[in-house]
Enzyme design. Structure first.
Site, PDB file in Angstrom:
ATOM      1  N   CYS A 108      -5.028  -0.535  -2.567  1.00 46.58           N
ATOM      2  CA  CYS A 108      -5.949  -0.254  -1.454  1.00 46.58           C
ATOM      3  C   CYS A 108      -5.211   0.371  -0.263  1.00 46.58           C
ATOM      4  O   CYS A 108      -4.413  -0.291   0.397  1.00 46.58           O
ATOM      5  CB  CYS A 108      -6.619  -1.574  -1.053  1.00 46.58           C
ATOM      6  SG  CYS A 108      -7.533  -1.530   0.497  1.00 46.58           S
ATOM      7  N   CYS A 115      -5.775  -1.329   3.083  1.00 47.10           N
ATOM      8  CA  CYS A 115      -5.059  -2.619   3.087  1.00 47.10           C
ATOM      9  C   CYS A 115      -3.603  -2.405   3.507  1.00 47.10           C
ATOM     10  O   CYS A 115      -3.046  -3.184   4.288  1.00 47.10           O
ATOM     11  CB  CYS A 115      -5.093  -3.268   1.707  1.00 47.10           C
ATOM     12  SG  CYS A 115      -6.743  -3.674   1.109  1.00 47.10           S
TER      13      CYS A 115
END
Length: 127
Positions: A30, A33
């Protein structure tokens, strides 16, 4: 305090054993993230009284599903075992600081009273 890695096995104990816990739900693939990680780590260094925990959603899919995680990163904040904040999306440093300040400033007597009232309402509706 450094950021700590938690798992499905340590999640509940971490929440129960600490006054304030921020949980960053993330995954290695991600991009947002990865952008949020240094912001979260810096916050953990600035707020030693707040546990900053990271939970890998790929490695803990059942727990992530049970908690309703639909997008990552997702940040949850717990105070005295009560979920008091839940938001998907990477937060900028200023917004994360505002969340930490707000969680620290909560009147937990009032929060616990609201939780008890909602629980009583749910129980009466079920019967």
């Amino acid at each position: 305090m450094a950021t700590v890695e938690i798992t499905a096995e340590t999640f509940e104990k971490t929440i129960a054993d600490n006054d304030i816990v921020l949980v960053d739900f993330w995954a290695d693939w991600c991009g947002p993230c990865k952008m949020f990680a240094p912001v979260f780590d810096k916050s953990s260094e600035e707020h030693g009284d707040v546990v900053h925990a990271k939970l890998d959603t790929d490695a803990n899919q059942q727990l992530a599903g049970a908690l309703g995680i639909q997008g990552i990163p997702t940040l949850m904040a717990f105070r005295e075992g009560v979920l008091v904040f839940n938001q998907a999306g990477a937060l900028p440093a200023k917004s994360l600081e505002e969340v930490v300040t707000a969680v620290k400033g909560l009147d937990m007597e009032e929060v616990h009273a609201q939780v008890a009232a909602m629980k009583a309402e749910d129980e009466s509706a079920a019967s």
